[in-house]
Design a protein around this motif. Structure first.
Motif, PDB file in Angstrom:
ATOM      1  N   GLY A   1       0.819  -1.205   0.000  1.00  0.00           N
ATOM      2  CA  GLY A   1       0.000   0.000   0.000  1.00  0.00           C
ATOM      3  C   GLY A   1       0.852   1.254   0.000  1.00  0.00           C
ATOM      4  N   ASN A   2       0.188   2.383   0.153  1.00  0.00           N
ATOM      5  CA  ASN A   2       0.871   3.677   0.122  1.00  0.00           C
ATOM      6  C   ASN A   2       0.454   4.518   1.318  1.00  0.00           C
ATOM      7  N   ILE A   3       1.420   5.270   1.828  1.00  0.00           N
ATOM      8  CA  ILE A   3       1.146   6.189   2.926  1.00  0.00           C
ATOM      9  C   ILE A   3       1.533   7.597   2.487  1.00  0.00           C
ATOM     10  N   VAL A   4       1.053   8.570   3.238  1.00  0.00           N
ATOM     11  CA  VAL A   4       1.378   9.958   2.953  1.00  0.00           C
ATOM     12  C   VAL A   4       1.881  10.600   4.244  1.00  0.00           C
ATOM     13  N   LEU A   5       2.983  11.352   4.134  1.00  0.00           N
ATOM     14  CA  LEU A   5       3.503  12.142   5.244  1.00  0.00           C
ATOM     15  C   LEU A   5       3.014  13.564   5.049  1.00  0.00           C
ATOM     16  N   PHE A   6       2.548  14.202   6.128  1.00  0.00           N
ATOM     17  CA  PHE A   6       2.000  15.544   6.003  1.00  0.00           C
ATOM     18  C   PHE A   6       2.127  16.320   7.296  1.00  0.00           C
ATOM     19  N   THR A   7       1.951  17.630   7.179  1.00  0.00           N
ATOM     20  CA  THR A   7       1.823  18.506   8.341  1.00  0.00           C
ATOM     21  C   THR A   7       0.491  19.222   8.194  1.00  0.00           C
ATOM     22  N   GLU A   8      -0.020  19.693   9.299  1.00  0.00           N
ATOM     23  CA  GLU A   8      -1.257  20.474   9.264  1.00  0.00           C
ATOM     24  C   GLU A   8      -0.963  21.865   9.788  1.00  0.00           C
ATOM     25  N   GLN A   9      -1.392  22.853   9.020  1.00  0.00           N
ATOM     26  CA  GLN A   9      -1.227  24.254   9.417  1.00  0.00           C
ATOM     27  C   GLN A   9      -2.529  24.970   9.138  1.00  0.00           C
ATOM     28  N   GLU A  10      -3.063  25.577  10.193  1.00  0.00           N
ATOM     29  CA  GLU A  10      -4.320  26.317  10.093  1.00  0.00           C
ATOM     30  C   GLU A  10      -5.426  25.459   9.487  1.00  0.00           C
ATOM     31  N   GLY A  11      -5.471  24.207   9.891  1.00  0.00           N
ATOM     32  CA  GLY A  11      -6.518  23.296   9.449  1.00  0.00           C
ATOM     33  C   GLY A  11      -6.333  22.716   8.063  1.00  0.00           C
ATOM     34  N   ALA A  12      -5.260  23.088   7.377  1.00  0.00           N
ATOM     35  CA  ALA A  12      -5.013  22.579   6.023  1.00  0.00           C
ATOM     36  C   ALA A  12      -3.886  21.547   6.059  1.00  0.00           C
ATOM     37  N   ARG A  13      -4.082  20.457   5.347  1.00  0.00           N
ATOM     38  CA  ARG A  13      -3.080  19.400   5.242  1.00  0.00           C
ATOM     39  C   ARG A  13      -2.105  19.731   4.117  1.00  0.00           C
ATOM     40  N   HIS A  14      -0.813  19.694   4.448  1.00  0.00           N
ATOM     41  CA  HIS A  14       0.241  19.941   3.464  1.00  0.00           C
ATOM     42  C   HIS A  14       1.037  18.646   3.287  1.00  0.00           C
ATOM     43  N   VAL A  15       0.855  18.003   2.154  1.00  0.00           N
ATOM     44  CA  VAL A  15       1.523  16.733   1.873  1.00  0.00           C
ATOM     45  C   VAL A  15       2.997  16.994   1.589  1.00  0.00           C
ATOM     46  N   LEU A  16       3.851  16.262   2.292  1.00  0.00           N
ATOM     47  CA  LEU A  16       5.295  16.395   2.124  1.00  0.00           C
ATOM     48  C   LEU A  16       5.874  15.288   1.254  1.00  0.00           C
ATOM     49  N   GLU A  17       5.312  14.084   1.405  1.00  0.00           N
ATOM     50  CA  GLU A  17       5.858  12.952   0.668  1.00  0.00           C
ATOM     51  C   GLU A  17       4.867  11.795   0.667  1.00  0.00           C
ATOM     52  N   GLN A  18       4.900  11.026  -0.403  1.00  0.00           N
ATOM     53  CA  GLN A  18       4.132   9.780  -0.489  1.00  0.00           C
ATOM     54  C   GLN A  18       5.142   8.645  -0.534  1.00  0.00           C
ATOM     55  N   MET A  19       4.839   7.569   0.183  1.00  0.00           N
ATOM     56  CA  MET A  19       5.773   6.452   0.268  1.00  0.00           C
ATOM     57  C   MET A  19       5.039   5.142   0.056  1.00  0.00           C
ATOM     58  N   GLY A  20       5.759   4.184  -0.516  1.00  0.00           N
ATOM     59  CA  GLY A  20       5.163   2.891  -0.812  1.00  0.00           C
ATOM     60  C   GLY A  20       5.943   1.747  -0.200  1.00  0.00           C
TER      61      GLY A  20
END
Length: 151
Positions: free
Chosen positions: A58-77
């Protein structure tokens, strides 16, 4: 999944390059296999990091949240390792991670990893050298970037 499947997955992780089949088997035996549905959180930014996760499928996503918005940093498999520094030292998660698709993860605790290194000191030395080389490489890349930014 069978223990042999987990050993195969672990053998493909760069951090474990040079580990013997016996060491990989011990790690797989001490690890926890888990399955999560798409959209489920794996861990949250700022949380205590006491383990690493290896993506088996499968695949996962690394992210941060700022002011309620998700910012995707990287996708990994498959074959990716999340939170490898947690295997070495106490730390906090720098990002959040979530399942982008249905995933199977191998959760490897710091205590299990340390037991392997205590049993096999030669492997610990080899791993230390690899981590040191990776850190030196990262610092060199950071210096190159910093020199372009500070002009």
């Amino acid at each position: 999944m069978a223990l042999d499947d987990d050993i195969r997955v672990l053998s493909g992780v760069g951090l474990f390059a040079g580990f013997t089949q016996e060491q990989l088997r011990l790690m797989a035996f001490g690890a926890e296999s888990m399955t999560l549905g798409a959209g489920r959180n794996i861990y949250v930014e700022g949380g205590l990091a006491d383990c690493a996760f290896i993506v088996a499928s499968g695949n996962i996503v690394l992210f941060t949240e700022q002011e309620g918005a998700r910012h995707v940093l990287e996708q990994m498999g498959p074959g990716a390792i999340l939170g490898e520094m947690a295997l070495i030292t106490e730390s906090r998660r720098l990002t959040s991670a979530a399942a982008e698709t249905d995933v199977r993860l191998i959760r490897l605790s710091r205590s299990t990893f340390h037991r392997i290194l205590e049993e096999f000191p030669d492997t610990a030395v080899h791993l230390h050298q690899r981590i040191a080389a990776n850190l030196h490489s990262m610092l060199a890349r950071m210096e190159r970037v910093a020199s372009r930014l500070i002009r």
